[in-house]
Design a protein around this motif. Sequence first.
Motif, mmCIF file in Angstrom:
data_model
loop_
_atom_site.group_PDB
_atom_site.id
_atom_site.type_symbol
_atom_site.label_atom_id
_atom_site.label_comp_id
_atom_site.label_asym_id
_atom_site.label_seq_id
_atom_site.Cartn_x
_atom_site.Cartn_y
_atom_site.Cartn_z
ATOM 1 N N ASP A 109 -43.583 43.755 0.555
ATOM 2 C CA ASP A 109 -43.204 43.828 1.963
ATOM 3 C C ASP A 109 -42.225 42.713 2.322
ATOM 4 O O ASP A 109 -41.220 42.949 2.994
ATOM 5 C CB ASP A 109 -44.445 43.764 2.849
ATOM 6 N N ARG A 112 -38.734 43.325 0.972
ATOM 7 C CA ARG A 112 -38.002 44.350 1.732
ATOM 8 C C ARG A 112 -37.410 43.781 3.016
ATOM 9 O O ARG A 112 -36.428 44.302 3.537
ATOM 10 C CB ARG A 112 -38.935 45.504 2.102
ATOM 11 N N ARG A 113 -38.003 42.724 3.543
ATOM 12 C CA ARG A 113 -37.595 42.218 4.853
ATOM 13 C C ARG A 113 -36.604 41.054 4.802
ATOM 14 O O ARG A 113 -35.937 40.781 5.798
ATOM 15 C CB ARG A 113 -38.827 41.779 5.643
ATOM 16 N N THR A 118 -34.463 37.902 -2.587
ATOM 17 C CA THR A 118 -35.378 39.016 -2.852
ATOM 18 C C THR A 118 -35.901 38.992 -4.287
ATOM 19 O O THR A 118 -37.001 39.471 -4.552
ATOM 20 C CB THR A 118 -34.701 40.375 -2.577
#
Length: 165
Positions: A109, A112-113, A118
């Motif tokens: 999660d 993804r944000r 990342t």
Amino acid sequence: MFRRARELGPPVLVPLAWLFVTAAHLGVVTEHTLFIAHIVMTVLLVGFAATGYPDMRDGVLRTWWRIIAAGSAVTLCGVVGLGLEPANPTLTGVALYGWMLLPAVGFVDTGRRVTEGTWIYAAGTAGCLLGAVLYAVGSQATAVGGLVLVGLGQTAGISDAALRD
């Protein structure tokens, strides 16, 4: 001060917890010591969930709050499992694999944000999943390797998250 401790505690406590688990796996730490550690961790997690909820109601922090809440129950399984004579491997397994896998959900999660870094969350997820598989294979070497992977992956992810905050 208390809020800052909540923010910076996890990057210190996560690697310590996995070092402790690895030491227990290697027989350096007794089962009774592990039982006491689970009691302490349960209290810390419940306290963290209770005091952190007002700040963790939205976005990725909501995901992490849910992981902490679920992790409280998972850790309590470890308390009960280790408190039985003999220890219950199903309940202790819930605690161990629960904490190997729950943070992977948060890393997915979070990854993804965020717009930068990342790869850290992908590595954290991979460390959790591959580490759990290696531990499950069952040999001493792969189990220790799995615990190390989980610890490194989770430490990287939680440290990055704390520094971003």
